[in-house]
Design a protein around this motif. Structure first.
Motif, short mmCIF file in Angstrom:
data_model
loop_
_atom_site.label_atom_id
_atom_site.label_comp_id
_atom_site.label_asym_id
_atom_site.label_seq_id
_atom_site.Cartn_x
_atom_site.Cartn_y
_atom_site.Cartn_z
N MET A 1 0.82 -1.19 0.00
CA MET A 1 0.00 0.00 0.00
C MET A 1 0.87 1.26 0.00
N LYS A 2 0.38 2.28 -0.66
CA LYS A 2 0.93 3.61 -0.55
C LYS A 2 -0.22 4.50 -0.13
N GLY A 3 -0.26 4.84 1.16
CA GLY A 3 -1.45 5.48 1.69
C GLY A 3 -2.57 4.46 1.73
N ARG A 4 -3.65 4.76 1.04
CA ARG A 4 -4.77 3.82 0.96
C ARG A 4 -4.90 3.20 -0.42
N THR A 5 -3.84 3.34 -1.21
CA THR A 5 -3.84 2.82 -2.58
C THR A 5 -2.97 1.57 -2.68
N VAL A 6 -3.49 0.54 -3.29
CA VAL A 6 -2.73 -0.68 -3.51
C VAL A 6 -1.80 -0.46 -4.70
N THR A 7 -0.51 -0.63 -4.49
CA THR A 7 0.48 -0.39 -5.56
C THR A 7 1.13 -1.67 -6.06
N GLY A 8 1.09 -2.72 -5.27
CA GLY A 8 1.73 -3.97 -5.67
C GLY A 8 1.08 -5.16 -5.01
N LEU A 9 1.31 -6.34 -5.56
CA LEU A 9 0.73 -7.54 -4.97
C LEU A 9 1.61 -8.75 -5.28
N ARG A 10 1.49 -9.75 -4.43
CA ARG A 10 2.12 -11.04 -4.67
C ARG A 10 1.22 -12.10 -4.06
N PHE A 11 1.56 -13.37 -4.29
CA PHE A 11 0.71 -14.46 -3.82
C PHE A 11 1.53 -15.44 -2.99
#
Length: 455
Positions: free
Chosen positions: A217-227
């Motif tokens: 997260m950057k603030g309340r924004t999702v910027t990246g993901l993994r599993f």
């Protein structure tokens, strides 16, 4: 000229697939993605030595779970591969990104029931190297019902030994899932709801791994993901044990205290703001205190979050409760269906082995010369080398040729009991009766309604 066909076992087909190929950014349909894997599996051993590769069209359809006899549809899918330019966007070991583009399949032909195809030399070399391959299970791919689930499985399975995938930027992941050009999936909550969660559900239900999503997260924004990737021994979703910014939020902890699963709580916190979550928590507590919740409080809370219930929306709550009852009834039918399918598989296997023992005993009573002559006569009637090789390996107990074996020995006046006779004598379930019950139950499930639209 008779073309030598490669033997394909439906139970244990493992494809060695170059990791770059798993990162294909091309917009392929589900059928085309399955074709890519099946064609590569068939050609892998001769990728660098054979200019052309051959496979029976019927075997190809079987490998990808395409049971239609409409070869025209298969031709269209192959043509689509021939018109597809594939991008390879790979993070190399030295940290540099490498980009290449090429035609996926330059040539394909179907004639006399055989599919012939070629790869460009550069693509063949890229696909072959065993030091950078991932093992993809074709038996799993055959069961997949959506392209998004197939892409997610391909990109997660090779990380099973590590335990998690690499981190993907959200924009990179959208491109990976072939939705980067769709404005409706630009908001992460829409991407998560309509692409990621359904794909995860299918992978966890059908495949040999289970996956859980983590986000940055950057603030309340999702910027990246993994599993997170684990073996799927029980074919169920696994809660996440690690802590991050999501698990530290008040709304997440409040949902966990109400018995909501980690996966669901995480998804809700990502999709909704905290005021929304606490509004639904208050509503659920209020309705529970009034004794108005007929199902569980957690079940009502899920309905309130996903359908945006408000205190005055009584009709909507009642509609959902009715839907939940129908869903419960359907789940009961689905459990019954799985039990019937297991019984059918067991009955078919037991009957096949019973008949095989009768045949084997009759075969052993022949002289050595007679046995050789009988085996040779049966093999001549098989035609395809796939079936001949299967018989050489499994003998009269071979599963692939079971039907032809029974026909052959029946023609030699060897008495073989029918499935019904065998079932009656042994007090077992008759496979055909079970099959009819399964078809009836599948139709009942298909026609059942498990959700309602809010007014």
């Amino acid at each position: 000229m008779k073309i030598e066909q490669k033997k394909h076992s439906k139970d244990n087909q493992i494809l060695k697939k170059h990791v770059a190929a798993i990162h294909i950014g091309a917009k392929l349909s589900l059928l085309q993605r399955k074709l890519v894997n099946a064609l590569l599996y068939n050609a892998y051993d001769q990728l660098l030595t054979g200019e052309e590769h051959h496979i029976s069209a019927s075997v190809l359809c079987e490998m990808i779970g395409f049971d239609s006899k409409n070869i025209g549809y298969l031709k269209g899918a192959l043509k689509g591969l021939m018109e597809t330019v594939v991008e390879f966007d790979v993070l190399e070991e030295d940290g540099e990104r490498s980009w290449e583009a090429m035609v996926l399949l330059p040539y394909a032909k179907i004639k006399g029931g055989t599919c012939t195809y070629r790869y460009e030399r550069a693509l063949a070399e890229k696909l072959y190297h065993p030091d950078v391959y991932s093992k993809i299970n074709l038996s799993v791919l055959r069961e997949m019902n959506s392209a998004h689930a197939l892409v997610l499985y391909e990109n997660c399975y090779r990380f099973e030994g590590i335990g998690h995938t690499a981190w993907w930027d959200v924009e990179v992941f959208r491109k990976l899932m072939a939705v980067d050009m769709m404005p409706s999936y630009k908001p992460f909550k829409a991407l998560n709801r309509n692409v990621i969660q359904p794909a995860m559900k299918e992978v966890n239900k059908l495949s040999n791994i289970q996956v859980e999503m983590e986000t940055r997260m950057k603030g309340r924004t999702v910027t990246g993901l993994r599993f997170i990737v684990k073996p799927n021994a029980q074919l169920s979703l696994v809660g996440m044990d690690s802590e991050d910014e999501i698990t530290d939020r008040r709304a997440y902890k409040a949902l966990m205290a109400e018995g909501v699963s980690k996966t669901l709580a995480r998804a809700w916190v990502i999709e909704h703001d905290e005021d929304y979550i606490f509004e639904k928590l208050d509503l659920a507590s209020s309705e529970a205190a009034k004794g108005k919740i007929k199902s569980s409080k957690a079940g009502f809370l899920r309905a309130a979050v996903e359908n945006d219930f408000h205190n005055e929306n009584t009709a909507k709550k009642q509609a959902l409760e009715a839907a939940q009852e129908r869903k419960t009834a359907r789940e009961k039918l689905e459990r019954k269906l799985e039990t019937l399918k297991a019984a059918q598989r067991e009955a078919e296997t037991s009957y096949r082995w019973h008949v095989a023992e009768i045949i084997e005993n009759a075969f052993q009573e022949l002289s050595e010369g007679q046995r050789e002559a009988v085996a040779a006569e049966f093999q001549r009637g098989l035609g395809s080398s796939i079936y001949v090789n299967a018989f050489k390996k499994g003998g009269w107990k071979d599963r692939l040729n079971a039907v032809e074996i029974r026909k052959f020995w029946s023609a030699r006046d060897l008495y073989l009991p029918s499935p019904a006779e065998w079932a009656q004598k042994n007090g077992s379930n008759e496979p055909e009766t079970l099959k009819a019950q399964i078809e009836g139950l599948e139709l009942e499930i298909k026609n059942s309604v498990v959700s309602v639209e809010p007014n």
